[in-house]
Write a protein that holds these residues in place. Structure first.
Motif, short mmCIF file in Angstrom:
data_model
loop_
_atom_site.label_atom_id
_atom_site.label_comp_id
_atom_site.label_asym_id
_atom_site.label_seq_id
_atom_site.Cartn_x
_atom_site.Cartn_y
_atom_site.Cartn_z
N GLN A 129 0.97 -1.08 0.05
CA GLN A 129 -0.65 -0.05 0.34
C GLN A 129 0.87 1.32 0.41
O GLN A 129 1.71 1.61 0.69
CB GLN A 129 -0.93 0.04 1.03
CG GLN A 129 -2.15 -1.57 0.91
CD GLN A 129 -3.02 -0.70 2.82
OE1 GLN A 129 -2.83 -0.80 3.42
NE2 GLN A 129 -3.85 -0.59 2.04
N ALA A 130 -0.27 2.34 -0.90
CA ALA A 130 1.31 3.84 -0.64
C ALA A 130 0.14 5.03 -0.31
O ALA A 130 -1.52 4.47 -0.97
CB ALA A 130 1.82 4.09 -2.33
N PHE A 131 0.84 5.42 0.31
CA PHE A 131 -0.31 7.15 0.18
C PHE A 131 0.10 8.00 0.19
O PHE A 131 1.42 8.52 0.82
CB PHE A 131 -1.14 6.26 2.54
CG PHE A 131 -1.49 5.46 2.48
CD1 PHE A 131 -2.91 5.15 2.05
CD2 PHE A 131 -0.10 4.76 2.77
CE1 PHE A 131 -3.66 3.94 2.84
CE2 PHE A 131 -1.27 3.59 3.59
CZ PHE A 131 -2.44 3.28 3.49
N ARG A 132 0.02 8.81 -0.80
CA ARG A 132 -0.27 10.87 -0.46
C ARG A 132 -0.82 11.21 0.55
O ARG A 132 -1.97 10.74 0.85
CB ARG A 132 -0.06 11.23 -2.51
CG ARG A 132 0.31 12.49 -2.53
CD ARG A 132 1.19 12.29 -2.51
NE ARG A 132 2.31 13.48 -2.66
CZ ARG A 132 2.58 14.09 -4.22
NH1 ARG A 132 3.23 12.69 -5.51
NH2 ARG A 132 3.52 14.64 -3.94
N SER A 133 0.31 11.66 1.70
CA SER A 133 -0.35 12.72 2.09
C SER A 133 0.48 13.98 3.08
O SER A 133 1.55 13.83 1.31
CB SER A 133 -0.20 11.59 3.21
OG SER A 133 -0.71 11.77 5.06
N LEU A 135 2.97 14.59 6.39
CA LEU A 135 3.68 14.84 7.56
C LEU A 135 4.08 16.08 7.79
O LEU A 135 4.67 16.81 7.54
CB LEU A 135 5.38 14.32 7.39
CG LEU A 135 5.98 13.52 8.26
CD1 LEU A 135 5.91 12.67 8.98
CD2 LEU A 135 7.57 13.85 8.07
N GLY A 136 2.71 15.62 9.18
CA GLY A 136 3.46 17.77 9.85
C GLY A 136 2.86 18.68 8.48
O GLY A 136 1.88 18.31 8.35
N HIS A 137 3.52 19.62 8.33
CA HIS A 137 3.56 20.18 7.15
C HIS A 137 3.85 19.79 6.51
O HIS A 137 3.94 20.51 4.86
CB HIS A 137 3.57 22.12 6.97
CG HIS A 137 5.18 22.13 7.71
ND1 HIS A 137 5.55 21.62 9.12
CD2 HIS A 137 5.90 22.51 7.03
CE1 HIS A 137 7.06 21.38 9.35
NE2 HIS A 137 7.10 22.30 7.89
N MET A 138 4.83 18.67 5.46
CA MET A 138 5.43 18.43 4.98
C MET A 138 4.47 17.28 3.84
O MET A 138 4.39 16.56 4.88
CB MET A 138 6.42 17.72 5.04
CG MET A 138 7.71 18.84 5.72
SD MET A 138 8.99 18.13 7.10
CE MET A 138 8.44 17.84 7.81
N PRO A 139 4.85 17.49 2.31
CA PRO A 139 4.61 16.44 1.96
C PRO A 139 5.17 14.89 1.81
O PRO A 139 6.18 15.35 2.00
CB PRO A 139 4.35 16.00 -0.02
CG PRO A 139 5.61 17.89 0.32
CD PRO A 139 5.50 18.53 1.69
N LEU A 140 4.40 14.40 1.75
CA LEU A 140 4.74 13.01 2.07
C LEU A 140 4.12 11.09 0.79
O LEU A 140 3.07 11.36 0.97
CB LEU A 140 4.26 12.27 3.18
CG LEU A 140 4.69 10.79 3.62
CD1 LEU A 140 6.08 10.52 3.92
CD2 LEU A 140 4.16 11.10 5.45
N VAL A 141 5.21 10.65 0.74
CA VAL A 141 4.78 9.64 0.09
C VAL A 141 4.49 8.25 1.03
O VAL A 141 6.20 8.81 0.77
CB VAL A 141 5.13 9.23 -1.35
CG1 VAL A 141 4.51 8.32 -2.18
CG2 VAL A 141 4.72 10.57 -2.22
N LEU A 142 3.72 7.71 1.49
CA LEU A 142 3.96 7.01 2.76
C LEU A 142 4.20 5.01 1.86
O LEU A 142 2.90 4.87 1.31
CB LEU A 142 3.33 6.94 3.45
CG LEU A 142 3.48 5.98 4.87
CD1 LEU A 142 4.76 6.20 5.69
CD2 LEU A 142 2.11 6.13 5.50
N ILE A 143 5.10 4.42 1.94
CA ILE A 143 5.05 3.22 1.55
C ILE A 143 4.90 2.53 2.88
O ILE A 143 5.55 1.76 4.11
CB ILE A 143 5.82 3.08 0.62
CG1 ILE A 143 6.25 3.58 -0.03
CG2 ILE A 143 6.17 1.32 -0.09
CD1 ILE A 143 7.27 4.23 -0.92
N ALA A 144 4.22 1.54 2.78
CA ALA A 144 3.75 0.65 3.90
C ALA A 144 4.71 -1.03 3.80
O ALA A 144 4.46 -1.34 2.53
CB ALA A 144 2.36 -0.59 4.12
N GLU A 145 5.77 -1.62 4.31
CA GLU A 145 6.53 -2.37 3.85
C GLU A 145 6.19 -3.44 4.98
O GLU A 145 6.33 -4.58 4.60
CB GLU A 145 8.23 -1.91 4.45
CG GLU A 145 8.43 -1.09 3.72
CD GLU A 145 8.79 -1.31 2.69
OE1 GLU A 145 8.71 -1.86 1.53
OE2 GLU A 145 8.73 -0.06 1.43
#
Length: 181
Positions: A129-133, A135-145
């Motif tokens: 799974q991957a999420f575009r979100s 991190l606080g006020h910073m852009p983030l692409v989060l990948i669940a490993e």
């Protein structure tokens, strides 16, 4: 012509709090791929990977195609470079290698740490799974490993701030655990 030397964004040692470790990972090539309308399946086939549906990752060998937003994915891995892409790929392509920093957060409290910073419920997040979100006020692409591990991509220019925010959240989770012990 000067010889350019690739340097890590942070160059810091991993830190561990509450059994959870934050580390900077040397970022392999990262190529943004935005297929032309209706060409996602053809682009995926040309790359040998399924073009990812929203919030997913497709993998083959050392390459990953990570959903990065509407009609866009990041090709990450050893095989990923603009020079090795198939000729005539029906997509807009942009080398993003110098624009991002890659961090990993791994351990039993990773979800608790991210809960303080990311507006997503990651308790049920699974590998792939991957999420575009944010991190606080910073852009983030989060990948669940999987197994309590996450890969985080944020802008390289915000690497120190991201590191600081995550490490501070880790320390707070550790302090909370110490109170209940």
């Amino acid at each position: 012509m000067p010889d350019l030397i690739a340097k890590p964004a942070l160059g810091v040692a991993p830190v561990t709090h509450a059994g959870t470790t934050l580390a900077e990972i040397p970022l392999p090539q990262i190529i943004a791929i935005a297929p032309y309308p209706g060409q996602a399946a053809a682009v995926g086939a040309a790359l040998g990977l399924a073009f990812p549906a929203p919030n997913t990752v497709s993998e083959s060998g050392g390459a990953r195609l990570v959903w990065a937003g509407r009609d866009m994915a990041f090709l990450i891995g050893a095989e990923a470079s603009a020079a090795t892409l198939p000729e005539g790929l029906a997509a807009m392509v942009s080398d993003q290698s110098d624009a991002w920093v890659m961090l990993t957060l791994v351990g039993p409290r990773a979800v608790d740490v991210l809960a303080r910073l990311v507006p997503l419920d990651l308790r049920a997040a699974q590998r792939g799974q991957a999420f575009r979100s944010a991190l606080g006020h910073m852009p983030l692409v989060l990948i669940a490993e999987g197994e309590g591990g996450f890969t985080l991509l944020t802008f390289r220019s915000m690497a120190r701030t991201a590191w600081h925010e995550i490490e501070e959240a880790m320390a707070k989770v550790e302090a909370r655990l110490a109170l209940s012990a």
